[in-house]
Design an enzyme around this catalytic site. Structure first.
Site, mmCIF file in Angstrom:
data_model
loop_
_atom_site.group_PDB
_atom_site.id
_atom_site.type_symbol
_atom_site.label_atom_id
_atom_site.label_comp_id
_atom_site.label_asym_id
_atom_site.label_seq_id
_atom_site.Cartn_x
_atom_site.Cartn_y
_atom_site.Cartn_z
ATOM 1 N N ASN A 21 0.840 -1.213 0.000
ATOM 2 C CA ASN A 21 0.000 0.000 0.000
ATOM 3 C C ASN A 21 0.869 1.255 0.000
ATOM 4 O O ASN A 21 0.577 2.227 -0.700
ATOM 5 C CB ASN A 21 -0.948 0.007 1.196
ATOM 6 C CG ASN A 21 -2.194 -0.809 0.920
ATOM 7 O OD1 ASN A 21 -3.032 -0.405 0.104
ATOM 8 N ND2 ASN A 21 -2.312 -1.970 1.548
ATOM 9 N N ARG A 103 0.066 -1.939 14.671
ATOM 10 C CA ARG A 103 0.035 -1.548 16.084
ATOM 11 C C ARG A 103 -1.179 -0.665 16.308
ATOM 12 O O ARG A 103 -1.580 0.080 15.415
ATOM 13 C CB ARG A 103 1.277 -0.702 16.440
ATOM 14 C CG ARG A 103 2.555 -1.445 16.561
ATOM 15 C CD ARG A 103 3.670 -0.463 16.916
ATOM 16 N NE ARG A 103 3.491 0.168 18.213
ATOM 17 C CZ ARG A 103 3.908 -0.344 19.365
ATOM 18 N NH1 ARG A 103 4.560 -1.473 19.378
ATOM 19 N NH2 ARG A 103 3.696 0.293 20.504
ATOM 20 N N ASN A 119 -6.029 5.273 7.743
ATOM 21 C CA ASN A 119 -5.715 3.837 7.800
ATOM 22 C C ASN A 119 -6.449 3.121 6.678
ATOM 23 O O ASN A 119 -7.512 3.567 6.246
ATOM 24 C CB ASN A 119 -6.161 3.265 9.156
ATOM 25 C CG ASN A 119 -5.828 1.777 9.286
ATOM 26 O OD1 ASN A 119 -4.740 1.345 8.908
ATOM 27 N ND2 ASN A 119 -6.765 0.993 9.786
ATOM 28 N N HIS A 121 -8.111 -0.613 5.797
ATOM 29 C CA HIS A 121 -8.507 -1.859 6.452
ATOM 30 C C HIS A 121 -9.113 -2.800 5.406
ATOM 31 O O HIS A 121 -9.942 -2.366 4.595
ATOM 32 C CB HIS A 121 -9.536 -1.558 7.559
ATOM 33 C CG HIS A 121 -9.917 -2.786 8.316
ATOM 34 N ND1 HIS A 121 -9.077 -3.384 9.227
ATOM 35 C CD2 HIS A 121 -11.028 -3.558 8.256
ATOM 36 C CE1 HIS A 121 -9.667 -4.468 9.712
ATOM 37 N NE2 HIS A 121 -10.848 -4.595 9.145
ATOM 38 N N GLU A 154 -10.081 6.965 18.308
ATOM 39 C CA GLU A 154 -9.610 6.192 19.458
ATOM 40 C C GLU A 154 -10.043 4.717 19.448
ATOM 41 O O GLU A 154 -9.497 3.902 20.161
ATOM 42 C CB GLU A 154 -10.059 6.837 20.781
ATOM 43 C CG GLU A 154 -9.081 7.878 21.314
ATOM 44 C CD GLU A 154 -9.379 9.288 20.818
ATOM 45 O OE1 GLU A 154 -10.238 9.444 19.918
ATOM 46 O OE2 GLU A 154 -8.737 10.232 21.322
ATOM 47 N N VAL A 156 -10.964 0.854 17.550
ATOM 48 C CA VAL A 156 -10.264 -0.009 16.593
ATOM 49 C C VAL A 156 -11.048 -0.014 15.275
ATOM 50 O O VAL A 156 -12.147 -0.565 15.207
ATOM 51 C CB VAL A 156 -10.111 -1.449 17.151
ATOM 52 C CG1 VAL A 156 -9.477 -2.370 16.100
ATOM 53 C CG2 VAL A 156 -9.263 -1.440 18.411
HETATM 54 C C1 GAR Z 1 -3.208 -4.797 3.874
HETATM 55 O O1 GAR Z 1 -4.101 -5.765 3.402
HETATM 56 C C2 GAR Z 1 -3.906 -3.884 4.860
HETATM 57 O O2 GAR Z 1 -5.234 -3.612 4.530
HETATM 58 C C3 GAR Z 1 -3.824 -4.697 6.128
HETATM 59 O O3 GAR Z 1 -2.540 -5.267 6.106
HETATM 60 C C4 GAR Z 1 -2.130 -5.431 4.754
HETATM 61 C C5 GAR Z 1 -0.794 -4.734 4.594
HETATM 62 O O4 GAR Z 1 -0.252 -4.983 3.335
HETATM 63 N N1 GAR Z 1 -4.044 -3.899 7.288
HETATM 64 C C6 GAR Z 1 -4.721 -4.314 8.346
HETATM 65 O O5 GAR Z 1 -5.181 -5.435 8.433
HETATM 66 C C7 GAR Z 1 -4.841 -3.298 9.454
HETATM 67 N N2 GAR Z 1 -5.820 -3.722 10.411
HETATM 68 P P1 GAR Z 1 0.901 -4.078 2.759
HETATM 69 O O6 GAR Z 1 2.004 -4.056 3.831
HETATM 70 O O7 GAR Z 1 1.350 -4.799 1.517
HETATM 71 O O8 GAR Z 1 0.356 -2.717 2.491
#
Ligand code: GAR
Length: 213
Positions: A21, A103, A119, A121, A154, A156
């Protein structure tokens, strides 16, 4: 040139791993689609693959190893804030993108950078917040899932939603195949959301986000 860069919004990206990302955002900036300066990429894991990608794209990197801050969330986040400031990613002139940053960020950090932290998700929030969202979706048997870019508050994965994109879930999908489908949508909407923010097209009212055209 220096002055011009200082006027631009400064971007800090926080990662923990692969960094795909992050790469999609940095590539869009390189193609001049987003008027923002990629000031720094910070990782909480010294071996995050994304660090090499950031370096290759000419972006400064920093590591704040979470292993040295066990049980010290606020202290950890204070260190992040001081690194962000070092690179001029301030609450008034900066944007922070969590891109696979695994984190939970402290209320102290969120308050300081109110509505300046985004963020991504891998689910259609408010469904399946937290860890392993794709696994949760497969287990639940949903027919559609997707991804969400939202402001960090604040809770999740509870902050105001900026953009969402859906994917169809088939009977044959596994956590792995669904993750892949969702990831390709993530790479579309995260740079788009950063662009909207950088072009000041995002208006927040309560928990609702309005996108101006
Ligand atoms: C992505 O799928 C992102 O949406 C997820 O981790 C992956 C990171 O991939 N994030 C979460 O689950 C946050 N709760 P990347 O390091 O290749 O961007």
């Amino acid at each position: 040139m220096r002055n011009k860069i200082q006027l631009l919004l400064q971007l800090g990206i926080l990662i923990s791993g692969r960094g795909s990302n992050m790469e999609s955002i940095l590539s869009a900036i390189k193609k001049r689609k987003i008027p923002i300066n990629p000031a720094v990429v910070i990782s909480d894991k010294p071996n995050a693959k994304g660090l090499a990608i950031a370096k290759k794209l000419g972006v400064q990197t920093e590591i704040i190893d979470s292993a040295n801050y066990k049980g010290k969330r606020q202290q950890y986040d204070k260190e992040i804030i001081s690194i962000l400031r070092k690179y001029k990613v301030t609450p008034t002139n900066g944007l922070v993108c969590l891109a696979g940053f695994m984190r939970i960020v402290s209320p102290h950090f969120i308050k300081k950078y109110k509505n300046k932290i985004l963020n991504i998700h891998p689910a259609i929030l408010p469904a399946f917040p937290g860890l392993n969202a794709q696994k949760q979706a497969i287990r639940f048997g949903v027919k559609f899932s997707g991804c969400t870019v939202h402001f960090v508050d604040e809770g999740v994965d509870t902050g105001p939603i900026i953009l969402q994109e859906i994917v169809k879930v088939s009977n044959r999908d596994t956590e792995k195949t669904l993750s892949k489908k969702i990831l390709s949508k993530e790479h579309q909407i995260y740079p788009k959301a950063v662009e909207l923010f950088a072009r000041k097209k995002i208006l927040i009212k309560g928990r609702k986000v309005k996108i101006q055209d």
